[in-house]
Design an enzyme around this catalytic site. Structure first.
Site, short mmCIF file in Angstrom:
data_model
loop_
_atom_site.label_atom_id
_atom_site.label_comp_id
_atom_site.label_asym_id
_atom_site.label_seq_id
_atom_site.Cartn_x
_atom_site.Cartn_y
_atom_site.Cartn_z
N ASN A 27 0.87 -1.17 0.00
CA ASN A 27 0.00 0.00 0.00
C ASN A 27 0.91 1.23 0.00
OD1 ASN A 27 -1.80 2.04 0.47
ND2 ASN A 27 -2.63 1.19 2.37
N ARG A 34 -2.67 -2.10 -3.32
CA ARG A 34 -3.88 -1.31 -3.08
C ARG A 34 -3.79 -0.08 -3.98
NH1 ARG A 34 -5.21 2.99 1.45
NH2 ARG A 34 -7.38 3.27 0.93
N HIS A 84 -13.05 2.71 0.30
CA HIS A 84 -13.09 1.65 1.33
C HIS A 84 -13.79 0.40 0.81
CE1 HIS A 84 -13.02 5.03 4.61
NE2 HIS A 84 -11.80 4.56 4.41
N ARG A 117 -11.77 15.33 8.23
CA ARG A 117 -12.51 15.70 7.02
C ARG A 117 -13.94 16.10 7.37
NH1 ARG A 117 -11.11 10.38 3.94
NH2 ARG A 117 -8.85 10.48 4.12
N GLU A 171 -8.06 -5.48 5.22
CA GLU A 171 -7.95 -5.14 3.81
C GLU A 171 -6.78 -5.87 3.15
OE1 GLU A 171 -8.44 -1.04 5.28
OE2 GLU A 171 -9.29 -0.62 3.31
#
Ligand code: AMP
Length: 400
Positions: free
Chosen positions: A7, A91, A179, A240, A383
């Site tokens: 990743n 990823r 996601h 965020r 993940e």
């Protein structure tokens, strides 16, 4: 078969080496501060203490080489030879409309990843640099697993914004969602925990980490999700903003004299629960502060939970019912108080939490009462394993 999962972020590379026979992580780690001062590798072999190597890492190629060196190291390595790595799963954040699933990487795929730079300017360039660096060093198939792919099943009515249609035609401006690897993984595990066929379930999955999104899943497919063109839309997150009146953006720009970059920065980095509390984006700090009477920390938590509950209500309508609600990621897996506060709104859906079960952490567990009409399940996300599985499925028959 052993699969390396990578990743690559804007200045870091996270990795995990997974043995597919047992689906076990043999080693994992991270190269931090690539190309900047203070770069180092933190490596952890299964059942062994962490090793930290401080060293200049100017490029991703050097970061990949450092990762491989750590994996084959005589002392802290997990394999004897680089040849034991059969494939690499990457990823990749944005696949645009090009990818509805994982793919073996070739020139065409790389070009498509590049075409999505405009949609994910912070992530996709780093992802591609990592892929290229890997190609230089490892002669094995590489697979791209996209954060957006799972959501490509969304119908037009869910992914379109009500802007002039031409904007979509010209710029492919629409909801993509993120996601996806996590939502897909936890949905599968939740079905297994509930002992049901995923094809028969209407699920609402809440991925609550530093970034947070929620997904409506029917027959194992995403039909709507809260993140949009970018990961900024939807839930209130660590830093965020989530949903906000679009006119507020131009209002702030005019009143505060901010450029487009400055307002983007504000909405991404200094908003969310951090912006409201003025304290932290970390829920451990916020929960402590709120318990000690900090009004802004309490307000941030209240707003955060209220937004999640509103989305669950909306997605129950989108799905025309809900069979189970899933909590996952850093906050969803660990913060029982947050789960409880969200579920307080959901009695009308037949949700009822068992406090004892809800106090558990880090395990797959049904936290609703046995009499509750709608089960609530906590599923630790994984993940990396999901990426390894996709990579395995696409490369097991390759000649390497
Ligand atoms: P993630 O992005 O999934 O790694 O989630 C990271 C976030 O999870 C952190 O910023 C924390 O806010 C939250 N988190 C982790 N552990 C806990 C905990 N024990 N209690 C509350 N929040 C936690």
């Amino acid at each position: 078969m052993k699969i390396l999962v990578l990743n690559c972020g804007s200045s870091s590379l996270k990795y995990q080496l997974i043995d597919m026979e047992m689906e076990r992580a043999l080693a994992k780690g991270m190269v931090e501060c690539i190309g900047i001062r203070g770069s180092r590798l933190v490596h952890e072999k299964e059942d062994a203490p962490k090793v930290v190597l401080e060293q200049d890492v100017p490029t991703y190629q050097e970061a990949v080489q450092m990762t491989i060196d750590a994996l084959v190291d005589a002392n802290h390595g997990a394999i004897k030879d680089i040849k034991e790595i059969s494939a690499v799963g990457h990823r990749v954040v944005h696949g645009g409309e090009n990818f509805a699933g994982a793919v073996v990487i070739n020139q065409e795929v790389k070009k498509a990843i590049e075409e999505c730079y405009v949609l994910a300017p912070l992530h996709n360039p780093a992802n591609l640099v990592g892929i290229n660096a890997c190609e230089e060093i490892l002669d094995v198939p590489q697979v791209a697993v996209f954060d957006t792919a799972f959501h490509q099943t969304m119908p037009e009515k869910a992914f379109m914004y009500a802007l002039p249609y031409d904007i979509y035609n010209k710029h492919k401006l629409r909801r993509y969602g993120f996601h996806g690897t996590s939502h897909g993984y936890v949905a599968g595990r939740a079905a297994a925990v509930l002992g049901k066929d995923i094809k028969s379930l209407k699920l609402i999955s809440c991925h609550l980490g530093n970034g947070a999104s929620i997904c409506a899943i029917e027959n194992g497919q995403s039909i709507d999700t809260s993140m949009g063109l970018t990961p900024l839309e939807g839930l209130i997150m660590g830093t965020r903003v989530g949903d906000v009146d679009p006119a507020a953006i131009t209002f702030i720009m005019k009143k505060e004299g901010l450029t487009a970059e400055q307002i983007e920065d504000m909405m991404n980095k200094s908003s969310g629960v951090f912006g409201i509390s003025g304290l932290s984006s970390d829920f451990r700090h916020l929960i402590d502060a709120s318990t000690e009477g900090d009004a802004k920390a309490k307000l941030a938590i209240d707003m955060y939970c209220y937004r999640i509950a509103k989305y669950i209500g909306a997605y129950a309508a989108a799905l025309k019912g809900v069979d189970a609600i899933i909590f996952t990621a850093g906050v969803g897996e660990n913060a029982s108080i947050i789960r409880k506060e969200v579920c307080m709104y959901l009695g009308f859906l037949g949700v009822e939490i068992d406090d004892d079960k809800n106090s558990q952490r880090g395990v797959e567990v049904i936290i609703s009462t046995t009499s509750a009409k709608t089960p609530v399940v906590v599923i630790p996300t994984n993940e990396e394993l999901a990426i390894a599985r996709e990579t395995f499925a696409l490369t097991r028959t390759c000649s390497h």
